[in-house]
Design an enzyme around this catalytic site. Structure first.
Site, mmCIF file in Angstrom:
data_model
loop_
_atom_site.group_PDB
_atom_site.id
_atom_site.type_symbol
_atom_site.label_atom_id
_atom_site.label_comp_id
_atom_site.label_asym_id
_atom_site.label_seq_id
_atom_site.Cartn_x
_atom_site.Cartn_y
_atom_site.Cartn_z
ATOM 1 N N ARG A 1 -3.281 -6.364 3.267
ATOM 2 C CA ARG A 1 -3.002 -5.047 3.844
ATOM 3 C C ARG A 1 -4.300 -4.386 4.282
ATOM 4 N NH1 ARG A 1 0.560 -0.274 2.951
ATOM 5 N NH2 ARG A 1 -0.257 1.187 4.463
ATOM 6 N N ASP B 1 5.244 1.603 -2.223
ATOM 7 C CA ASP B 1 5.233 3.050 -2.433
ATOM 8 C C ASP B 1 5.816 3.378 -3.797
ATOM 9 O OD1 ASP B 1 4.197 3.668 0.072
ATOM 10 O OD2 ASP B 1 6.166 3.901 0.991
#
Length: 157
Positions: free
Chosen positions: A83, A97
């Site tokens: 990422r 998240d």
């Protein structure tokens, strides 16, 4: 005392399914009793440019980590899958998240729990309501099932 948490998973770059499978396995290193929703293909909304579809899922489990340590673990896992944070809502190999952390409400730079947009995201709220219908949103006090029912009423976006 272990705290029940919810984590939303998403991927829209590379082998999306492999990223999510890896993430569930990695989450098992810091969460116990993991339950994972079905994986759903989601068309990106509110993104700055044309992006591939996402694969999304939600995981519920318990953790002994405090919210900051858990968030650090989630960010570390994202980095391990390549990422790179480019702009707001950019495409990503893996997005993890922290959606809910027990009954805590936290609003600090870098950490907002419950996730500020989970109530408007069908791909998060729907699976969460299916997995834990009686879990209460610590902000509204409503159960996840009630939030989902209200979200699904005609006239709601």
């Amino acid at each position: 005392t272990p705290i029940r948490v919810a984590v939303a998973l998403g991927s829209n770059i590379g082998d999306r399914a492999a990223h999510l499978t890896w993430a569930v396995d990695a989450l098992a290193t810091c969460l116990s009793g993991i339950v994972c929703s079905p994986v759903a293909n989601t068309v990106p909304h509110d993104v700055p440019d044309e992006q591939p579809d996402y694969l999304n899922a939600v995981v519920i489990g318990t953790t002994a980590l405090d919210p900051h340590a858990l968030l650090d673990e989630l960010r570390r896992m994202e980095r391990l899958r390549g990422r790179v944070r480019v702009g707001v809502r950019g495409a990503r190999t893996l997005d993890l998240d922290l959606v809910l952390y027990g009954t805590l409400v936290i609003d600090e730079p870098g950490l907002v729990v419950p996730h500020p947009r989970f109530r408007e995201r069908d791909f998060v709220l729907g699976p969460l309501a299916a997995l834990a219908p009686r879990w209460r949103d610590p902000v509204s006090g409503q159960t996840l099932a009630a939030l989902w029912r209200n979200r699904r009423r005609p006239g709601n976006p």
